[in-house]
Design a protein around this motif. Structure first.
Motif, PDB file in Angstrom:
ATOM      1  N   ASP A 243      30.694  35.742  32.476  1.00  0.00           N
ATOM      2  CA  ASP A 243      30.555  35.928  33.467  1.00  0.00           C
ATOM      3  C   ASP A 243      30.218  36.843  34.020  1.00  0.00           C
ATOM      4  N   ALA A 244      31.823  37.015  34.054  1.00  0.00           N
ATOM      5  CA  ALA A 244      32.233  37.801  35.459  1.00  0.00           C
ATOM      6  C   ALA A 244      32.152  39.705  34.829  1.00  0.00           C
ATOM      7  N   LEU A 245      32.532  39.340  34.102  1.00  0.00           N
ATOM      8  CA  LEU A 245      32.117  40.456  32.874  1.00  0.00           C
ATOM      9  C   LEU A 245      30.442  40.844  33.344  1.00  0.00           C
ATOM     10  N   ASN A 246      29.717  39.896  32.404  1.00  0.00           N
ATOM     11  CA  ASN A 246      28.570  40.360  32.909  1.00  0.00           C
ATOM     12  C   ASN A 246      28.140  41.224  34.110  1.00  0.00           C
ATOM     13  N   ILE A 247      28.278  40.209  35.078  1.00  0.00           N
ATOM     14  CA  ILE A 247      28.780  41.078  37.087  1.00  0.00           C
ATOM     15  C   ILE A 247      28.090  41.783  36.824  1.00  0.00           C
ATOM     16  N   ALA A 248      29.901  41.603  36.717  1.00  0.00           N
ATOM     17  CA  ALA A 248      30.434  43.000  36.533  1.00  0.00           C
ATOM     18  C   ALA A 248      29.190  44.618  36.446  1.00  0.00           C
ATOM     19  N   ARG A 249      28.806  44.371  34.399  1.00  0.00           N
ATOM     20  CA  ARG A 249      28.115  44.855  33.898  1.00  0.00           C
ATOM     21  C   ARG A 249      26.447  45.732  34.792  1.00  0.00           C
ATOM     22  N   GLU A 250      25.983  44.256  35.129  1.00  0.00           N
ATOM     23  CA  GLU A 250      24.906  44.601  35.922  1.00  0.00           C
ATOM     24  C   GLU A 250      24.728  45.139  37.532  1.00  0.00           C
ATOM     25  N   LEU A 251      26.074  44.912  37.875  1.00  0.00           N
ATOM     26  CA  LEU A 251      26.062  45.894  39.320  1.00  0.00           C
ATOM     27  C   LEU A 251      26.279  47.225  38.445  1.00  0.00           C
ATOM     28  N   SER A 252      27.306  47.586  37.742  1.00  0.00           N
ATOM     29  CA  SER A 252      27.289  49.094  36.998  1.00  0.00           C
ATOM     30  C   SER A 252      26.538  49.576  37.256  1.00  0.00           C
ATOM     31  N   ASN A 253      25.609  48.883  36.010  1.00  0.00           N
ATOM     32  CA  ASN A 253      24.423  49.452  35.300  1.00  0.00           C
ATOM     33  C   ASN A 253      23.523  50.139  36.685  1.00  0.00           C
ATOM     34  N   GLU A 254      23.727  48.897  38.204  1.00  0.00           N
ATOM     35  CA  GLU A 254      22.235  49.630  38.687  1.00  0.00           C
ATOM     36  C   GLU A 254      23.670  50.939  39.929  1.00  0.00           C
ATOM     37  N   GLU A 255      24.488  51.209  39.921  1.00  0.00           N
ATOM     38  CA  GLU A 255      25.670  51.512  40.661  1.00  0.00           C
ATOM     39  C   GLU A 255      25.447  50.938  41.428  1.00  0.00           C
ATOM     40  N   ILE A 256      25.957  50.140  41.565  1.00  0.00           N
ATOM     41  CA  ILE A 256      26.613  49.442  42.960  1.00  0.00           C
ATOM     42  C   ILE A 256      27.923  48.874  43.305  1.00  0.00           C
ATOM     43  N   GLU A 257      28.922  49.299  43.579  1.00  0.00           N
ATOM     44  CA  GLU A 257      30.710  49.787  44.191  1.00  0.00           C
ATOM     45  C   GLU A 257      30.245  48.449  44.270  1.00  0.00           C
ATOM     46  N   PHE A 258      31.831  47.140  43.716  1.00  0.00           N
ATOM     47  CA  PHE A 258      32.214  45.712  43.721  1.00  0.00           C
ATOM     48  C   PHE A 258      33.094  46.201  43.573  1.00  0.00           C
ATOM     49  N   ASP A 259      34.760  45.061  44.228  1.00  0.00           N
ATOM     50  CA  ASP A 259      35.981  44.708  44.064  1.00  0.00           C
ATOM     51  C   ASP A 259      35.694  43.210  43.214  1.00  0.00           C
ATOM     52  N   TRP A 260      36.936  43.529  42.410  1.00  0.00           N
ATOM     53  CA  TRP A 260      37.469  42.052  42.248  1.00  0.00           C
ATOM     54  C   TRP A 260      38.271  41.765  43.472  1.00  0.00           C
ATOM     55  N   ILE A 261      37.933  40.456  43.883  1.00  0.00           N
ATOM     56  CA  ILE A 261      39.300  39.565  45.331  1.00  0.00           C
ATOM     57  C   ILE A 261      39.470  38.335  43.675  1.00  0.00           C
ATOM     58  N   ALA A 262      41.339  38.408  43.415  1.00  0.00           N
ATOM     59  CA  ALA A 262      42.155  37.287  43.447  1.00  0.00           C
ATOM     60  C   ALA A 262      42.192  36.039  44.067  1.00  0.00           C
ATOM     61  N   GLY A 263      43.805  36.129  44.995  1.00  0.00           N
ATOM     62  CA  GLY A 263      43.949  35.188  45.827  1.00  0.00           C
ATOM     63  C   GLY A 263      43.066  35.600  47.004  1.00  0.00           C
ATOM     64  N   GLY A 264      43.130  36.990  47.274  1.00  0.00           N
ATOM     65  CA  GLY A 264      42.542  37.782  48.125  1.00  0.00           C
ATOM     66  C   GLY A 264      43.735  38.269  49.660  1.00  0.00           C
TER      67      GLY A 264
END
Ligand SMILES: Cc1cc2nc3c(=O)[nH]c(=O)nc-3n(C[C@H](O)[C@H](O)[C@H](O)COP(=O)(O)OP(=O)(O)OC[C@H]3O[C@@H](n4cnc5c(N)ncnc54)[C@H](O)[C@@H]3O)c2cc1C
Ligand code: SF4
Ligand code: FES
Ligand code: FES
Lengths: 182, 327
Positions: free
Chosen positions: B17-38
């Motif tokens: 699911d995480a990788l698919n969200i990343a793909r969707e955002l990337s396809n729309e050229e939307i920037e994002f960060d991963w967050i672990a412990g923050g």
């Protein structure tokens, strides 16, 4: 400025009471606790992870609420400083902070109380080194820390040796010698 | 109060699911960060340092929390790593030296390895940075220059100040990455990539899943030494890991790695191999420590001066190698 209540439904058991709130999707736990759940005992010091004032217990584990996304602890049991006492009966660690001078201006105290109560839950008889290690992420600008270590030691004695809590309201000395009525 | 920049948080429950969200955002050229412990990302966001409009949380993905002697999931907390009976003792020492007990409860292994580089012109509030007209790493569209090495405007020399990498590199760790395009792995020392803004080889949408350690990991002995302002929770101003395998006449294998000195951690293979080939006890350690000191190039962007940090690299190397000559 208070954050406006957003559109995500969030729930947690805060100090044993189930709370359901609408929070902003990216809200920080500290902001939710202070501004929406009414836990003003949880203090905002640095807001950056360096002072420990905002410590709370999440499912029994100490956490910095200023560096915790509320959405990530949805459904958790959260204990703030308000949840340590049993009704009107202070937790031994609270009583001993008052007795031993562990709290002066008091701003750092909620964080210390939460962290040291978790330490005593896990290890009722910690060594001085273990006490110092447990509080390494909490800053106090007043006490110089020794009284805090003393307070934890004293609370540990109460918990492990069954010593009774002193009644801190009983007078320690006579403020007006010779005028004691009679 | 630090005002959080607005962003949308995603909380997937599985890696897919995480990788698919990343793909969707990337396809729309939307920037994002991963967050672990923050514990690194959130302070940076509060200071409005390169915040993105979307953030994908890894904290609900239980498959990233596996931990045993040879496998460390990216989402294993530093607290759990330090307390586990499976963890190599030198890795325990490094993990225990990171930040404070409170931060180690949230901070993770993956977040530590991917820690953003640090610089005192950069890790400041937005108002402070505005007052110096920003810098190249977060220039807010101004094309501001680097404050440490000016007049070049292409390179950031911010410092990598995480503690686990040098020990893991000396233990021969392999890092494993995943994205929608598949998985790949590499020796940890090949993961890091200059400069202070590039940091590592991760592609957009790719994340660290875990670290593996070789079967012989428990045959390696060693130490990790760290220089910092306050013992309680400061970042390393310099850190040296030394790990070795002992034979009858001295070490048969030796690895030295450093952190807190440049934009990526360093594995000093040549210097360590020279020491093994000419092994002569404490004299060799002196020569080795001097060679490591000469090989690092700290710049003026942390609290201690570069010359002091360089001098201390020699001292830390000697301390880390002390077990090689103890009888
Ligand atoms: C007061 C204080 C003191 C500190 N002292 C130290 C110290 O002494 N030594 C030290 O090393 N660190 C220190 N830190 C930094 C930090 O707490 C730790 O490095 C911690 O391990 C970071 O992990 P995290 O999970 O919180 O990372 P996060 O903040 O969640 O992430 C850090 C970065 O890594 C990326 N990331 C996280 N996980 C992944 C993944 N699986 N795949 C790809 N990218 C990922 C994020 O996008 C982000 O860019 C300190 C922090 C504070 C606030
Ligand atoms: S090294 Fe230069 S570009 Fe990088 S953060 Fe520091 S001042 Fe900015
Ligand atoms: S307010 Fe959270 S650590 Fe200071
Ligand atoms: S009692 Fe004042 S800061 Fe601790």
């Amino acid at each position: 400025m208070l954050p406006s209540a957003g559109d995500v439904s969030w729930s947690a058991e805060i100090n044993g009471v189930n709370k359901r709130l609408n929070i902003e999707n990216n809200a920080i736990l500290l902001d939710v606790l202070r501004d929406q759940a009414g836990s003003l005992g949880t203090k905002r010091g640095c807001d950056m992870g360096t002072c420990g004032c905002c410590s709370v217990l999440v499912n029994g584990e100490p956490r910095l609420s200023c560096l915790t996304l509320a959405a990530e602890v949805d459904g958790a049991a959260i204990t703030t400083v308000e949840g340590l006492a049993d009704g009107h009966h202070l937790h031994p660690i609270q009583a001993m902070f008052a007795e031993c001078g562990g709290s002066q201006c008091g701003f750092c105290t909620p964080g210390f109380l939460v962290v040291t109560s978790a330490l005593l839950d896990e290890n009722p008889n910690p060594s001085d080194k273990e006490i110092k290690c447990a509080i390494e992420g909490n800053l106090c600008r007043c006490t110089g820390y020794q009284q805090i270590v003393d307070s934890v030691r004293a609370a540990s004695d109460i918990l492990t040796k069954g010593l009774q809590l002193e009644d801190s309201t009983s007078p320690k000395s006579d403020p007006h010698p010779g005028f004691s009525g009679g | 109060m630090m005002r959080m920049p607005p962003f949308k948080l995603h909380t997937p429950k599985t890696l897919n699911d995480a990788l698919n969200i990343a793909r969707e955002l990337s396809n729309e050229e939307i920037e994002f960060d991963w967050i672990a412990g923050g514990t690194d990302l959130l302070p940076n966001y509060k200071w409005h340092l390169n915040a993105k409009p979307h953030v994908i949380s890894l904290s609900g993905i239980s498959e990233l929390s596996k931990l045993n002697s040879n496998h460390i999931g990216a989402m294993v907390s530093l607290h759990d790593l330090a307390k586990s009976k499976y963890t190599h003792p030198v890795l325990v020492k490094a993990a225990d030296s990171i930040a404070s007990t409170l931060i180690r409860r949230s901070g993770t292994v993956g977040g530590n390895i991917c820690l953003d580089t640090r610089c005192y012109w950069f890790n400041q509030t937005e108002q402070w940075r505005e007052s110096i007209d920003w810098c190249h790493k977060c220039d807010c569209g101004t094309e501001a220059d680097c404050r440490v090495i000016p007049n070049q405007n292409t390179l950031c020399v911010a410092t990598y100040q995480a503690d686990l990498a040098p020990v893991l590199m000396c233990l021969g760790a392999t890092i494993h990455l995943a994205s929608v395009n598949g998985i790949r792995s590499m020796p940890l020392h090949n993961f890091f990539e200059l400069d202070g803004m590039t940091r590592n080889v991760l592609q957009h949408g790719e994340l660290v899943t875990h670290i593996t350690l070789p079967e012989d990991v428990n045959e390696w002995k060693g130490d990790y030494q760290k220089l910092r302002q306050r013992e309680s929770w400061d970042f390393p101003e310099a850190g040296v890991a030394a790990l070795w395998r002992m034979g009858t006449k001295g070490p048969t294998q030796l690895r030295i790695a450093t952190t807190g000195l440049e934009s990526i951690p360093g594995l000093h293979l040549e210097e360590a191999n020279n020491a093994i080939s000419k092994w002569n006890g404490s004299n060799t350690i002196d020569t080795l420590a001097d060679a490591i000191r000469k090989s690092v190039k700290p710049v003026q962007n942390t609290w201690y001066s570069p010359s002091y940090r360089k001098k201390m690299v020699k001292v830390l190397t000697k301390r880390a190698c002390a077990g090689l000559i103890e009888r």
